[in-house]
Every structure is written in structure tokens, then in C-alpha cells.
Scaffold this motif. Structure first.
Motif, PDB file in Angstrom:
ATOM      1  N   GLY A  91       0.793  -1.235   0.000  1.00  0.00           N
ATOM      2  CA  GLY A  91       0.000   0.000   0.000  1.00  0.00           C
ATOM      3  C   GLY A  91       0.820   1.277   0.000  1.00  0.00           C
ATOM      4  O   GLY A  91       0.294   2.344  -0.285  1.00  0.00           O
ATOM      5  N   GLY A  92       2.098   1.185   0.350  1.00  0.00           N
ATOM      6  CA  GLY A  92       2.939   2.389   0.373  1.00  0.00           C
ATOM      7  C   GLY A  92       2.367   3.450   1.296  1.00  0.00           C
ATOM      8  O   GLY A  92       2.078   3.178   2.455  1.00  0.00           O
ATOM      9  N   HIS A  93       2.137   4.652   0.733  1.00  0.00           N
ATOM     10  CA  HIS A  93       1.611   5.768   1.543  1.00  0.00           C
ATOM     11  C   HIS A  93       0.167   5.565   1.978  1.00  0.00           C
ATOM     12  O   HIS A  93      -0.294   6.208   2.914  1.00  0.00           O
ATOM     13  CB  HIS A  93       1.750   7.073   0.768  1.00  0.00           C
ATOM     14  N   GLU A 146       6.204  -5.124 -10.518  1.00  0.00           N
ATOM     15  CA  GLU A 146       7.555  -4.932 -11.062  1.00  0.00           C
ATOM     16  C   GLU A 146       8.620  -5.016  -9.964  1.00  0.00           C
ATOM     17  O   GLU A 146       9.806  -4.899 -10.240  1.00  0.00           O
ATOM     18  CB  GLU A 146       7.631  -3.595 -11.815  1.00  0.00           C
ATOM     19  N   HIS A 147       8.172  -5.206  -8.707  1.00  0.00           N
ATOM     20  CA  HIS A 147       9.115  -5.282  -7.579  1.00  0.00           C
ATOM     21  C   HIS A 147       9.478  -6.721  -7.227  1.00  0.00           C
ATOM     22  O   HIS A 147      10.176  -6.945  -6.251  1.00  0.00           O
ATOM     23  CB  HIS A 147       8.509  -4.626  -6.335  1.00  0.00           C
ATOM     24  N   VAL A 148       8.929  -7.683  -7.951  1.00  0.00           N
ATOM     25  CA  VAL A 148       9.204  -9.080  -7.595  1.00  0.00           C
ATOM     26  C   VAL A 148       9.920  -9.800  -8.738  1.00  0.00           C
ATOM     27  O   VAL A 148       9.825  -9.395  -9.896  1.00  0.00           O
ATOM     28  CB  VAL A 148       7.901  -9.840  -7.211  1.00  0.00           C
ATOM     29  N   GLU A 149      10.620 -10.871  -8.376  1.00  0.00           N
ATOM     30  CA  GLU A 149      11.393 -11.597  -9.399  1.00  0.00           C
ATOM     31  C   GLU A 149      10.479 -12.400 -10.322  1.00  0.00           C
ATOM     32  O   GLU A 149      10.748 -12.548 -11.511  1.00  0.00           O
ATOM     33  CB  GLU A 149      12.402 -12.533  -8.712  1.00  0.00           C
TER      34      GLU A 149
HETATM   35  C1  LIG Z   1       5.929   1.777  -5.457  1.00  0.00           C
HETATM   36  S1  LIG Z   1       5.169   1.493  -3.910  1.00  0.00           S
HETATM   37  C2  LIG Z   1       3.470   1.576  -4.358  1.00  0.00           C
HETATM   38  C3  LIG Z   1       2.608   2.310  -3.378  1.00  0.00           C
HETATM   39  C4  LIG Z   1       1.127   2.408  -3.746  1.00  0.00           C
HETATM   40  N1  LIG Z   1       0.524   1.097  -3.824  1.00  0.00           N
HETATM   41  C5  LIG Z   1       0.937   3.130  -5.056  1.00  0.00           C
HETATM   42  O1  LIG Z   1       0.428   2.526  -6.017  1.00  0.00           O
HETATM   43  O2  LIG Z   1       1.280   4.309  -5.153  1.00  0.00           O
HETATM   44  C6  LIG Z   1       5.462  -0.224  -3.652  1.00  0.00           C
HETATM   45  C7  LIG Z   1       5.153  -0.696  -2.233  1.00  0.00           C
HETATM   46  O3  LIG Z   1       5.147  -2.133  -2.251  1.00  0.00           O
HETATM   47  C8  LIG Z   1       5.873  -2.614  -1.172  1.00  0.00           C
HETATM   48  N2  LIG Z   1       6.387  -3.956  -1.551  1.00  0.00           N
HETATM   49  C9  LIG Z   1       7.344  -4.250  -2.455  1.00  0.00           C
HETATM   50  N3  LIG Z   1       7.539  -5.575  -2.544  1.00  0.00           N
HETATM   51  C10 LIG Z   1       6.669  -6.148  -1.672  1.00  0.00           C
HETATM   52  C11 LIG Z   1       6.400  -7.494  -1.299  1.00  0.00           C
HETATM   53  N4  LIG Z   1       7.062  -8.525  -1.826  1.00  0.00           N
HETATM   54  N5  LIG Z   1       5.443  -7.714  -0.359  1.00  0.00           N
HETATM   55  C12 LIG Z   1       4.772  -6.676   0.196  1.00  0.00           C
HETATM   56  N6  LIG Z   1       4.981  -5.384  -0.112  1.00  0.00           N
HETATM   57  C13 LIG Z   1       5.928  -5.114  -1.049  1.00  0.00           C
HETATM   58  C14 LIG Z   1       6.951  -1.572  -0.912  1.00  0.00           C
HETATM   59  O4  LIG Z   1       7.421  -1.621   0.398  1.00  0.00           O
HETATM   60  C15 LIG Z   1       6.194  -0.276  -1.209  1.00  0.00           C
HETATM   61  O5  LIG Z   1       5.575   0.252  -0.063  1.00  0.00           O
END
Ligand SMILES: C[S@@+](CC[C@H](N)C(=O)[O-])C[C@H]1O[C@@H](n2cnc3c(N)ncnc32)[C@H](O)[C@@H]1O
Lengths: 79, 300
Positions: B146-148, B213-216
Motif C-alpha cells: 500500500g505504500g503511503h 515490477e518489484h518481484v522476481e
Molecule cells: C511503489 S510502492 C506503491 C505504493 C502504492 N501502492 C501506489 O500505487 O502508489 C510499492 C510498495 O510495495 C511494497 N512492496 C514491495 N515488494 C513487496 C512485497 N514482496 N510484499 C509486500 N509489499 C511489497 C513496498 O514496500 C512499497 O511500499
């Protein structure tokens, strides 16, 4: 190299990347002075400058760039 | 303080430090309609309160934001040169970004500011608001990464008060920021990797903005989401293409790659939108490897 020499090498790079003709670069010129110099072409400029001068800028170095002078100073400092 | 002035003040402050970026913001803001102006006003009001609560000055927030802008330039230069994202390991990004409170703080606060300054973020959020009203009857809502907390905060305002809200994030800093940003009190927060999460109850609605895009292995993440969603549930997702960043590890080259993956994972696209981040069309952006944000509401 001095600033003038760098500017003369930067001029064709700016001309090509920004696709503008008769460009006269001076140290004070900044993005507001050239319509085509925007956030996207800025990246292309950095890519082209790195290639031409065969160097890599750090994140910190590109951070402060406001005008042509700043770019020249960074290049000079890297020599 | 008048908030239209606030938007002006923010851009003016940015202009002092980074005139080139201010040039882009002014253009962005000029192209948006009066709905945007109206929303920006309330968003900035809310953000101002939030910053006070978290003891961050507007100047600090702008400094964070400009650092993020610079990160992005630096990563884009590398991306144009190599065609790849600089990072590809989750463990590394987890250690260097999600687990580092300083990095995460500037990252999330600048992301929050980008919601009002970047055309693409506003348009995606507007798309979310437009369709979310169809799902107000949902009984359970999970936000992943959720980020912020802006998105879940909006849903919590619109959904029936009986809906159960849960928010999960791998970063403790994100959770803390979300807790101060979100108005609703009874939300359950989980500080964990989504892959470690399990729930006895399935969800009516899952939202996951800019996480794939944050996962492998994005396919595994979509499988995980599917396993948490009710058969009649709805999934909202946003994903950027060609978006080098300090914590992006999986590269999507275009929206079609995302669509294909969603379909292969068993999802049906109900609504979708693509927004180019520059003054060029989506197709041109894909061709030139410039970021486009894809968003969709999905079901089975
Ligand atoms: C780019 S922010 C996006 C925030 C918000 N959802 C938005 O769309 O603006 C990505 C968020 O995902 C979280 N995150 C990244 N990889 C994650 C994972 N494997 N499990 C849970 N949270 C993850 C990060 O810590 C960060 O808070």
C-alpha cells in the motif's frame, strides 16, 4: 580542456539530440531558454555526453545541473 | 492557505532547485482539467495535515521528491544504455530499500507528492476513483504494498462502513506512513512479504498498485493474489512499463506483456487504461522504451 572547448564539443551534441538548428550554447543557457530541452531530451543529452566524453556521471553529479555551465564543470572535474 | 497557491508554491520551490523539472510540472498541470484543480486542492490540504503530523516540512518533502526525480534520471540513463533494469534481485532491493527507513521515507513521501504533480499518477488515481464506486458493497478489502496508503484511504471513504480493510506491506516505514495518512482507524496492518501472507478468509476486493515490477516472478505473485481472492472478487492492479527505479527488478516492455501475463494467470480484464508519462502516445512510448503506466480492474 577549458569551458570553451567543452562547449564547442557540446554544441553538436545538443544540436543533434534536441534537433534544433543554429544553436549557440553559452554557459548561462538553461532548459527554459531552449524549448526542446525537456526532461526526456535531458536524459538523451546525458547519454550522448557520456558517450562522447567516454565517462560516467554519478547520481550526485547530475543532481545539481541547472545550466550548461554546470554540465561543463562536472566534465572538467572528471578529467 | 489557499491550495491552488500551494500547488504554485510547490512548483516555485521546485523551480529554484531544479528548473528543468519545474518546466515539466508546469506543462503537466496546464494540461489537466478543473476536476484536477479541485482534487489537488483537497489532496494538498490532506497532505499538509499529514506532513505536520509526521513532523516533515514541505521543504524536506520537496528535497526528498527531487532526490527521487534525480534517482529516476540516473536510472533512466543506465536503462537507455543497457536496455535493462540495474537491479534484479529481490533480496538486495529488500535490504537496500524496503528495510532502510531513510531510503523508504524519502521514497514514499516523494511518491505521495508525485500523486499530485505527475499527470500519469493523477489519471490512474482518477481511473481508480471512477470505477471503485461499483464495488462499495465489498465486505473485505486487502491492499498489497500500500505504500503511503492513498488508494486504500479513498476506498475506505467510499465503501460501506461494514467493509473490513487490511493493508500489507513489506516495509515497516510504509506501514508507519500509511497509518498516519489513512483516516480510517480500524484497519488491520501486516508488516510482511506478500509471499509469506496467508488468510483463512478470502477477499472481495484486492488492490495492488505498482508492486508487480518489484518481484522476481510476477506470475507467482499473481497466483498468490488469485489464491486470496473470492471467485467473484475483483482485483485492481497498476504496473509501469520501462520504468527503471531503485527497487524495480522485473522489466515489462509494454502493456501487452502485462495483459498476457494477467490472462495467463486466469484474470479477465473488466476495465483498463494506459497512460504515457511523457508528451508522446502510448505506442511511441513503448517503442522508445519510455514509461507507460497500465492499470486494470480484473475478475475471474
Ligand atoms: C511503489 S510502492 C506503491 C505504493 C502504492 N501502492 C501506489 O500505487 O502508489 C510499492 C510498495 O510495495 C511494497 N512492496 C514491495 N515488494 C513487496 C512485497 N514482496 N510484499 C509486500 N509489499 C511489497 C513496498 O514496500 C512499497 O511500499
Amino acid at each position: 580542456m577549458n569551458i570553451q572547448e567543452i562547449i564547442s564539443q557540446l554544441t553538436p551534441i545538443f544540436t543533434e539530440v534536441l534537433d534544433v538548428e543554429n544553436l549557440t550554447l553559452t554557459p548561462q543557457i538553461q532548459a527554459d531558454d531552449i524549448e526542446e530541452w525537456d526532461s526526456l531530451s535531458h536524459i538523451q543529452l546525458i547519454v550522448a555526453i557520456e558517450k562522447h566524453f567516454n565517462l560516467k556521471f554519478t547520481s550526485l553529479e547530475i543532481q545539481g545541473w541547472k545550466n550548461v555551465q554546470d554540465i561543463c564543470s562536472t566534465i572538467l572535474n572528471k578529467e | 492557505m489557499d491550495e491552488t497557491i500551494s500547488l504554485k508554491i510547490i512548483v516555485e520551490k521546485i523551480e529554484v532547485q531544479n528548473p528543468l523539472h519545474a518546466k515539466k510540472l508546469k506543462e503537466n498541470i496546464r494540461t489537466l482539467d478543473s476536476n484536477y484543480q479541485h482534487w489537488a486542492k483537497s489532496f494538498l490540504q490532506k497532505t499538509e495535515k499529514f506532513l505536520k503530523k509526521t513532523n516533515v516540512s514541505l521543504d524536506d518533502c520537496i528535497t526528498f521528491y527531487l532526490k527521487k526525480v534525480n534517482d529516476s534520471i540516473f536510472e533512466m540513463v543506465n536503462f537507455f544504455q543497457t536496455g535493462k533494469y540495474r537491479y534484479n534481485s529481490f533480496d538486495e532491493v529488500n535490504k537496500r530499500v524496503y528495510s532502510d527507513p531513510d531510503v523508504m521515507r524519502y521514497n514514499m513521501l516523494s511518491l505521495l507528492l508525485s500523486q499530485v504533480l505527475w499527470k500519469q499518477h493523477y489519471i490512474i488515481f482518477d481511473f481508480f476513483k471512477k470505477h471503485i464506486s461499483e464495488y462499495v458493497e465489498s465486505k473485505s478489502y486487502l491492499e498489497i504494498g500500500g505504500g503511503h496508503g492513498l488508494f486504500i484511504n479513498e476506498a475506505a471513504k467510499l465503501f460501506n462502513t461494514s467493509c473490513n480493510f487490511e493493508l500489507l506491506d513489506i516495509s515497516e516505514t510504509s506501514i508507519e506512513i500509511a497509518k498516519s495518512f489513512i483516516d480510517k482507524k480500524n484497519i488491520t496492518y501486516y508488516h510482511m512479504d506478500i509471499f509469506e501472507f496467508s488468510s483463512k478468509r478470502l477477499f472481495d476486493f484486492i488492490s495492488m498498485g505498482e508492486v508487480l515490477e518489484h518481484v522476481e516472478k510476477p506470475k507467482d505473485l499473481l497466483k498468490k493474489v488469485k489464491s486470496l481472492l473470492k471467485p467473484e472478487g475483483v482485483f485492481f492492479i497498476t504496473v509501469p512499463t520501462n520504468a527503471p527505479d531503485i527497487d524495480h527488478i522485473y522489466l515489462f516492455n509494454n502493456s501487452e506483456e502485462i495483459r498476457t501475463l494477467l490472462k495467463e494467470s486466469g484474470f479477465k480484464i473488466d476495465y483498463e487504461i494506459e497512460v504515457s508519462t511523457e508528451k508522446i502516445s502510448v505506442d511511441d512510448a513503448h517503442k522508445r522504451k519510455i514509461c507507460v503506466i497500465y492499470a486494470a480492474f480484473l475478475s475471474f
